[in-house]
Write a protein that holds these residues in place. Structure first.
Motif, short mmCIF file in Angstrom:
data_model
loop_
_atom_site.label_atom_id
_atom_site.label_comp_id
_atom_site.label_asym_id
_atom_site.label_seq_id
_atom_site.Cartn_x
_atom_site.Cartn_y
_atom_site.Cartn_z
N ARG A 161 49.32 42.96 90.38
CA ARG A 161 48.89 42.81 89.03
C ARG A 161 48.29 43.78 88.64
O ARG A 161 48.30 44.24 87.37
CB ARG A 161 47.94 41.39 89.04
CG ARG A 161 48.73 40.04 89.29
CD ARG A 161 47.78 38.97 89.26
NE ARG A 161 48.41 37.64 89.39
CZ ARG A 161 49.09 37.16 90.39
NH1 ARG A 161 49.14 37.66 91.44
NH2 ARG A 161 49.76 35.96 90.19
N TYR A 188 38.39 39.88 82.70
CA TYR A 188 39.25 40.38 83.90
C TYR A 188 38.19 40.64 85.11
O TYR A 188 38.65 40.33 86.30
CB TYR A 188 40.10 41.34 83.61
CG TYR A 188 39.87 42.69 84.21
CD1 TYR A 188 40.13 43.14 85.42
CD2 TYR A 188 39.28 43.81 83.33
CE1 TYR A 188 39.98 44.44 85.93
CE2 TYR A 188 38.96 44.94 84.06
CZ TYR A 188 39.32 45.31 84.87
OH TYR A 188 39.07 46.52 85.62
N LEU A 200 45.36 42.80 77.22
CA LEU A 200 45.62 41.34 77.18
C LEU A 200 46.46 40.96 78.26
O LEU A 200 46.61 39.68 78.73
CB LEU A 200 46.19 41.19 75.72
CG LEU A 200 47.08 39.80 75.48
CD1 LEU A 200 45.87 38.83 75.38
CD2 LEU A 200 47.74 40.00 74.22
N ALA A 201 47.52 41.85 78.54
CA ALA A 201 48.55 41.33 79.52
C ALA A 201 47.56 41.28 81.14
O ALA A 201 47.69 40.32 81.63
CB ALA A 201 49.41 42.50 79.67
N ASN A 202 46.75 42.19 81.34
CA ASN A 202 45.82 42.01 82.44
C ASN A 202 45.05 40.74 82.59
O ASN A 202 44.98 40.16 83.51
CB ASN A 202 44.99 43.38 82.50
CG ASN A 202 44.39 43.31 83.98
OD1 ASN A 202 45.14 43.25 84.91
ND2 ASN A 202 43.22 43.77 84.03
N TYR A 203 44.58 40.72 81.27
CA TYR A 203 43.66 39.50 81.25
C TYR A 203 44.40 37.88 81.76
O TYR A 203 43.80 37.27 82.37
CB TYR A 203 43.09 39.43 79.68
CG TYR A 203 42.35 37.98 79.59
CD1 TYR A 203 41.03 37.44 79.77
CD2 TYR A 203 43.29 37.27 78.57
CE1 TYR A 203 40.87 36.36 79.59
CE2 TYR A 203 42.57 36.19 77.98
CZ TYR A 203 41.44 35.42 78.61
OH TYR A 203 40.85 34.43 78.19
N LEU A 204 45.65 38.03 80.95
CA LEU A 204 46.51 36.77 81.27
C LEU A 204 46.76 36.54 82.97
O LEU A 204 47.00 35.74 83.41
CB LEU A 204 47.68 36.76 80.29
CG LEU A 204 47.38 36.46 78.83
CD1 LEU A 204 48.54 36.82 78.10
CD2 LEU A 204 46.57 35.40 78.77
N LEU A 205 47.23 37.86 83.42
CA LEU A 205 47.74 37.90 84.70
C LEU A 205 46.55 37.62 85.85
O LEU A 205 46.73 36.81 86.75
CB LEU A 205 48.07 39.33 85.06
CG LEU A 205 49.54 39.68 84.42
CD1 LEU A 205 49.88 41.18 84.94
CD2 LEU A 205 50.84 38.86 85.01
N PHE A 210 47.17 46.00 74.12
CA PHE A 210 48.07 45.39 74.57
C PHE A 210 48.13 45.12 76.22
O PHE A 210 48.30 44.05 76.64
CB PHE A 210 49.56 45.98 74.18
CG PHE A 210 50.60 45.06 74.75
CD1 PHE A 210 51.19 44.00 74.34
CD2 PHE A 210 51.44 45.41 75.77
CE1 PHE A 210 51.95 43.23 74.80
CE2 PHE A 210 52.40 44.61 76.44
CZ PHE A 210 52.80 43.73 75.86
N ALA A 211 47.87 46.44 76.76
CA ALA A 211 47.71 46.38 78.36
C ALA A 211 46.59 45.33 78.91
O ALA A 211 46.60 44.52 79.75
CB ALA A 211 47.75 47.44 78.73
N TYR A 233 49.58 45.98 85.25
CA TYR A 233 48.69 46.69 84.46
C TYR A 233 48.66 48.17 84.16
O TYR A 233 48.54 48.63 83.20
CB TYR A 233 47.08 46.14 85.03
CG TYR A 233 45.97 46.68 83.85
CD1 TYR A 233 45.93 46.78 82.68
CD2 TYR A 233 44.74 46.61 84.52
CE1 TYR A 233 45.07 47.17 81.76
CE2 TYR A 233 43.55 47.11 83.62
CZ TYR A 233 43.99 47.41 82.13
OH TYR A 233 42.88 47.57 81.60
N LEU A 270 51.71 49.31 82.57
CA LEU A 270 51.53 49.11 80.92
C LEU A 270 50.58 50.06 80.23
O LEU A 270 51.03 50.50 79.38
CB LEU A 270 51.13 47.36 80.83
CG LEU A 270 51.96 46.45 81.29
CD1 LEU A 270 51.20 44.97 81.02
CD2 LEU A 270 53.48 46.44 80.46
#
Length: 770
Positions: free
Chosen positions: A368, A349, A400-405, A397-398, A372, A375
């Motif tokens: 974003r 990220y 992973l979400a930040n990586y995708l965002l 989990f957070a 993050y 989360l």
């Protein structure tokens, strides 16, 4: 005289990025080793509660630091036309912000301690608040070094400040029985030493003033970044806040060690990539295809590093904790393993973050960051019901979400498809499997079957895995590493070979420049005073005891006309026949310039190749070589009657950049048109075409041509300066009485560029002009 717009010469973009990565990576490796060493010692001398108390204090200090500095550093790095007003305004903001926040934290320390359920935190927080004014004093110097891409200096300062400031002071105070105050002293001394070294390496104006236009420029970029940075703070520190508030200081000490062990390689590598990518991409931000290609390659490099590392950490976590922290930190193992799964997300990220900042998309990144943060904090509040493993799972989990965002934003900003982005990660997955299989087998045998101690398990597994994996990598490099990994390996090896060759030749990057001399060219309209200024500067340099040559002045003002013509013709023929490919290119450019007559074309061709030969031969020797007529002035001469702008095309300027010596300073001599007209009327003879046009009654036409040609010449010089290929200085010569002082200032700048000082070009010049 104004200060230079750019520092002296730089390599090509690939070499520049690889050089920055090499030096910052080596710095990160050394810093990582020092961190591991300091952590291993301090973890055995101090308790988890000591670490937790200081970590809780640093949570508050870090938040205040983000607020005080984010408006300054990144904005100074990213601004395309940085001026002294920006530097002085940024320094005033950073320093004042640090002082104000120090006072504020001193006042609210007891309330913050109460809010975090840590009653003993107040004195610790008040002491740690001293970091803020220290960081504020060095914020601008740090930003300017990064803007200059001075990665070697940044790496050295980072290593020294951590090794001596944090490691040396912290361990010494801990051995003396200082307890948690050892960590307080370590953080304060690290900040103080870091700022001292930054200011010494990159001096700048310390004038405290705020320019409203400069403030608006900084705020326009920094405000959006500040919003995102605060969101990033809660995202990266939110789990710490939840842990200390709900689980206590002791639990924070354990959790922080788990997170630090996971994040240490990710932070060091991610920060190195951020330090290199942000300024590098900022300089090519308009070239979307190049940016997309760089983004994909760096994503592949991160996957090749992070995924095998995660596999090793999952397998060896108990042994790593036992070796680094000792037996009393066993509760760290499980959260450490959970968090280690997110090494790729934590590292990658930073790459997307660098891209968005370099392209100025800070507001789109901001929401974003806040997602993050939400989360992290929300997940940690839920996860704390299951203790530290629950908090770690929520943070994973957070991540992973930040990586995708961030990846979604990055691929949206550049022409890169999701399939290409994720495809760049495939080699990392393959390499992780190649590493994991032998590591599992060796670790299981040594730990479970043979029951060997942790240091032997760790060493045997790493060595055995390397012995198995390396042949596989060498045999199947193309398949295993993929096209991006293969390109990175090939370019890296080629860069190291080039660097080694340069070092062997005595021309390596960062070595004192004692070889080729400093090329100084005075450029300006006829009558601006180029030759007079050149002579003044030469006299001043000789008084300083430096070696000075004036080849073009000697040619034009000392030799007799007949001898001058013969010698110029000889030099021109040497230039034409010594390098035929180069000669063919410039001959074509000059032909396409559209000169009005064949005679004029021949004169321009002879003059260009005479100057090419003279510049190369003279600057091959040590010293400062002053040219009152040089290659840039020749551009003006060609453009004066040219029909086309071929001489200032992108390809021509790229070739000109290759012709210019390693250290090139272009001095634009400026004077008003009335002053120039008066000087030309008093000058004997009709030496220039402007004077001949004036004598023919075409003053308006002559000056119009001269001004148009000078505008094109200045534009070309500015582009060379912006690319970092030359140092540009403006010398104002409107009033004859001002010239002696201006010449002395310029001579002092050149003295420091000549090798008498280790400072980079812009730093040396700024220190003199201040």
């Amino acid at each position: 005289m104004s200060q230079p717009q750019q520092i002296a010469p730089r390599p090509n973009r690939v070499d520049q990025a690889l050089s920055g990565w090499l030096w910052l990576s080596s710095g990160a490796v050394v810093q990582g080793l020092v961190t591991i060493g300091a952590l291993a010692v301090l973890a055995r001398l101090l308790s988890p509660g000591d670490f937790g108390a200081v970590s809780a204090g640093m949570l508050v200090v870090t938040f205040a630091s983000n607020v005080s500095q984010v408006l300054v550093g990144p904005a100074l790095i990213q601004h395309p036309r940085l001026r002294t007003e920006h530097v002085e305004t940024g320094f005033a903001i950073a320093l004042a912000g640090g002082v104000v926040l120090f006072g504020l934290l001193w006042l609210i320390g007891p309330m913050a301690a109460m809010e975090l359920h840590a009653s003993d935190l107040s004195p610790v927080l008040r002491a740690l608040a001293g970091i803020l004014p220290l960081q504020g004093a060095g914020a601008v110097a740090d930003a300017l070094l990064r803007r200059d891409l001075a990665f070697r200096s940044v790496a050295r300062i980072r290593i020294a400040s951590y090794a001596i400031g944090y490691g040396g002071v912290g361990i010494t105070v801990a051995l003396l029985g200082g307890g948690l105050w050892a960590l307080v002293a370590a953080n304060l001394s690290q900040a103080a030493l870091n700022t001292t070294l930054l200011l010494r390496r990159r001096p700048h104006s310390k004038r405290i003033r705020v320019s409203r236009p400069a403030l608006r420029d900084l705020m326009s970029f920094g405000a959006g970044l500040c919003i995102g940075k605060i969101g990033n703070y809660f995202a990266t520190e939110g789990d710490y806040l939840v842990t200390v508030k709900w689980l206590g200081v002791y639990a924070l000490g354990l959790y922080e060690r788990a997170y630090q062990l996971m994040a240490m390689p990710a932070i060091l590598v991610g920060q190195v990539l951020d330090d290199v990518l942000f300024p590098a991409i900022a300089q090519i931000q308009t070239e979307s295809e190049r940016v997309a290609r760089a983004y994909r390659r760096v994503a592949a490099a991160v996957a090749l590093f992070a995924l095998p590392l995660s596999a090793l950490v999952l397998i060896l976590a108990p042994d790593i904790v036992n070796v680094l922290l000792g037996p009393k930190w066993g509760d760290v193992v499980l959260p450490f393993r959970i968090l280690a799964i997110g090494t790729l997300f934590r590292t990658s990220y930073k790459v997307s973050d660098s891209l968005t900042r370099a392209l100025g998309a800070v507001y789109r990144r901001a929401w974003r960051e806040w997602m993050y943060a939400t989360l992290v904090i929300g997940g940690a509040i839920i996860g704390q019901n299951w203790g530290l493993p629950g908090v770690a799972a929520a943070v994973l989990f957070a991540l992973l979400a930040n990586y995708l965002l961030t990846a979604q934003l990055g691929t949206h900003l550049v022409p890169l498809r999701w399939i290409d982005y994720f495809g760049a990660h495939a080699p990392g997955v393959r390499l992780a499997l190649v590493v994991a299989i032998p590591a599992v087998v060796i670790a299981t045998i040594t730990r479970t079957v043979l029951q060997l101690p942790s240091p032997i398990v760790l060493g045997a597994t790493l060595l055995g895995t390397a012995l198995v994996a390396m042949p596989v990598v060498l045999i199947s490099a193309d398949w295993l590493l993929g096209p991006d990994g293969t390109w990175l390996m090939r370019e890296g090896v080629a860069f190291l070979l080039r660097t080694r060759k340069k070092g062997a030749d005595g021309n390596g990057e960062g070595l004192p420049q004692r070889g080729p001399g400093v090329y100084v060219e005075f450029v300006g309209l006829p009558g601006a005073g180029k030759s007079v200024a050149s002579r003044r500067v030469a006299d001043s340099l000789r008084h300083m005891g430096l070696t000075v040559t004036e080849p073009t002045y000697h040619m034009d003002h000392v030799l007799r006309p007949a001898g001058r013509r013969v010698l110029k013709a000889w030099y021109a023929l040497r230039g034409l026949f010594n390098e035929l490919r180069e000669a063919a290119f410039w001959s074509k450019v000059l032909w396409l310039s559209g000169q009005p007559t064949i005679g004029r074309l021949v004169a321009e061709v002879m003059n260009w190749f005479y100057l090419m030969t003279t510049v190369r031969s003279e600057t091959a020797e040590r010293g400062i070589h002053l040219f009152d007529q040089g290659l840039c002035q020749a551009i003006w001469s060609i453009a004066y009657e040219a029909s086309y702008a071929e001489i200032t095309s992108r390809e021509s300027l790229a070739r000109l950049a290759q012709l210019l010596p390693a250290q090139s300073v272009i001095v634009l001599v400026e004077a008003s048109l009335p002053t120039i007209g008066g000087r030309l009327q008093l000058r004997p003879g009709l030496a220039s075409r402007v004077e001949r046009d004036m004598a023919a009654g075409l003053s308006v036409t002559g000056f119009a041509r001269a001004m148009g040609a000078m505008a094109r010449t200045e534009s070309a010089i500015a582009r060379l300066a912006k690319s970092g290929r030359i140092t540009l200085v403006r010398l104002h010569n409107d009033a004859d009485g001002d010239l002696p002082e201006e010449a002395e200032k310029l001579a002092d700048v050149l003295r420091r560029l000549s090798g008498a000082s280790d400072e980079p070009a812009a730093a040396a010049a700024e220190a003199v002009l201040r």
